[in-house]
Motif scaffolding. Structure first.
Motif, PDB file in Angstrom:
ATOM      1  N   UNK A  26      65.105  69.141  61.793  1.00 28.23           N
ATOM      2  CA  UNK A  26      64.663  70.486  61.417  1.00 28.23           C
ATOM      3  C   UNK A  26      63.184  70.494  61.016  1.00 28.23           C
ATOM      4  N   UNK A  27      62.555  71.650  61.154  1.00 36.82           N
ATOM      5  CA  UNK A  27      61.154  71.795  60.758  1.00 36.82           C
ATOM      6  C   UNK A  27      61.000  72.703  59.547  1.00 36.82           C
ATOM      7  N   UNK A  28      62.075  73.360  59.121  1.00 35.07           N
ATOM      8  CA  UNK A  28      62.036  74.249  57.962  1.00 35.07           C
ATOM      9  C   UNK A  28      63.005  73.745  56.894  1.00 35.07           C
ATOM     10  N   UNK A  29      62.557  73.768  55.642  1.00 36.51           N
ATOM     11  CA  UNK A  29      63.319  73.201  54.529  1.00 36.51           C
ATOM     12  C   UNK A  29      63.247  74.125  53.321  1.00 36.51           C
ATOM     13  N   UNK A  30      64.075  73.810  52.323  1.00 33.67           N
ATOM     14  CA  UNK A  30      64.012  74.532  51.056  1.00 33.67           C
ATOM     15  C   UNK A  30      62.905  73.981  50.165  1.00 33.67           C
ATOM     16  N   UNK A  31      62.653  72.672  50.287  1.00 36.56           N
ATOM     17  CA  UNK A  31      61.711  71.999  49.390  1.00 36.56           C
ATOM     18  C   UNK A  31      61.089  70.818  50.110  1.00 36.56           C
ATOM     19  N   UNK A  32      59.791  70.627  49.910  1.00 38.62           N
ATOM     20  CA  UNK A  32      59.121  69.392  50.336  1.00 38.62           C
ATOM     21  C   UNK A  32      58.835  68.563  49.095  1.00 38.62           C
ATOM     22  N   UNK A  33      59.174  67.290  49.173  1.00 43.30           N
ATOM     23  CA  UNK A  33      59.053  66.358  48.059  1.00 43.30           C
ATOM     24  C   UNK A  33      58.105  65.236  48.479  1.00 43.30           C
ATOM     25  N   UNK A  34      57.192  64.854  47.572  1.00 42.76           N
ATOM     26  CA  UNK A  34      56.292  63.744  47.897  1.00 42.76           C
ATOM     27  C   UNK A  34      55.865  63.050  46.618  1.00 42.76           C
ATOM     28  N   UNK A  35      56.043  61.735  46.587  1.00 49.19           N
ATOM     29  CA  UNK A  35      55.578  60.915  45.464  1.00 49.19           C
ATOM     30  C   UNK A  35      54.584  59.879  45.981  1.00 49.19           C
ATOM     31  N   UNK A  36      53.369  59.927  45.444  1.00 46.13           N
ATOM     32  CA  UNK A  36      52.354  58.895  45.685  1.00 46.13           C
ATOM     33  C   UNK A  36      52.078  58.652  47.163  1.00 46.13           C
ATOM     34  N   UNK A  37      51.902  59.745  47.907  1.00 48.52           N
ATOM     35  CA  UNK A  37      51.466  59.646  49.300  1.00 48.52           C
ATOM     36  C   UNK A  37      50.052  60.172  49.482  1.00 48.52           C
ATOM     37  N   UNK A  38      49.712  61.251  48.783  1.00 53.00           N
ATOM     38  CA  UNK A  38      48.456  61.958  49.012  1.00 53.00           C
ATOM     39  C   UNK A  38      47.245  61.034  48.969  1.00 53.00           C
ATOM     40  N   UNK A  39      47.285  60.013  48.126  1.00 53.55           N
ATOM     41  CA  UNK A  39      46.131  59.119  47.960  1.00 53.55           C
ATOM     42  C   UNK A  39      46.045  58.055  49.050  1.00 53.55           C
TER      43      UNK A  39
END
Length: 221
Positions: free
Chosen positions: A96-109
């Motif tokens: 799927x390409x649509x979700x209720x929530x996107x979660x991300x820990x310690x990726x942006x850096x």
């Protein structure tokens, strides 16, 4: 002895790091109390981390460039792909390409500079109406990946030397070139940058000893 010190600080179930992670999960569930009913996209995580987590969404798709993990549990789907081009990676995998929530820990850096961080933030905002995006704070005095004081402010060559030799790192690099790559792919950001990437989100602080240790961009609706 040094590996034991790292374990006590961040790795073992009784460590300070484990206590802080549990506190983070408690905050997460207070912000998203209906998480058990949500379809979640985790960008940059692993299926193993969700199996250890104290929460269980209805379904989680884990998108990771190299090692998303195994998909033996029916509520977990690993997808190998670039989170900065998440929609294409998900479409290619038939996810799927649509979700209720996107979660991300310690990726942006770790995605490779401002342009890539902007792309990642755009993909996150497009994939779901809600998100939780955590990243270490640049101005906390201890660099969190190497547990070395002020490492993020050192010249690149000196950072690579620390990465090559500092015993508290999780895994010592096999070569100087690998150490250089590790530090080049780690670029902590500040609050102004975080707000620019997620202008419609609230930027929360995680604190340790009164100092901001990491930031979380949160959109709850």
């Amino acid at each position: 002895m040094k590996l034991e010190l790292r374990s006590r600080l961040v790795d073992s179930p009784a460590s300070l790091g484990a206590t802080l992670r549990l506190r983070r999960w408690e905050r997460f569930t207070s912000l998203f109390p209906d998480i058990a009913d949500m379809k979640v996209l985790d960008v940059g995580g692993t299926t193993e981390s969700w199996l250890r987590a104290p929460v269980r969404p209805a379904h989680v798709v884990v998108l990771n460039l190299t090692e998303p993990g195994d998909g033996e549990d029916g509520w977990l789907t690993p997808v190998a792909g670039d989170a900065c081009d998440a929609r294409s990676a998900l479409e290619h995998a038939g996810a799927p390409v649509a979700y209720d929530l996107v979660f991300s820990n310690s990726l942006l850096e770790h995605v490779g500079g401002h342009a890539q961080r902007s792309r990642l933030a755009e993909q996150i905002r497009q994939a779901a109406p809600r998100h939780w995006v955590q990243t270490p704070y640049r101005y906390f005095p201890i660099e969190p990946h190497w547990l070395f004081p002020g490492m993020q402010f050192l010249p690149m060559a000196l950072r690579a030397r620390v990465a090559e030799r500092w015993p508290l790192v999780h895994t010592l690099p096999a070569s100087r070139a690998e150490a250089m790559a590790d530090v080049q792919w780690t670029e902590l950001v500040g609050r102004t940058e975080m707000r620019s990437y997620f202008p419609d989100s609230e930027v929360l602080s995680e604190r340790l000893l009164g100092l901001t240790k990491s930031m979380i961009a949160v959109r709850t609706r």
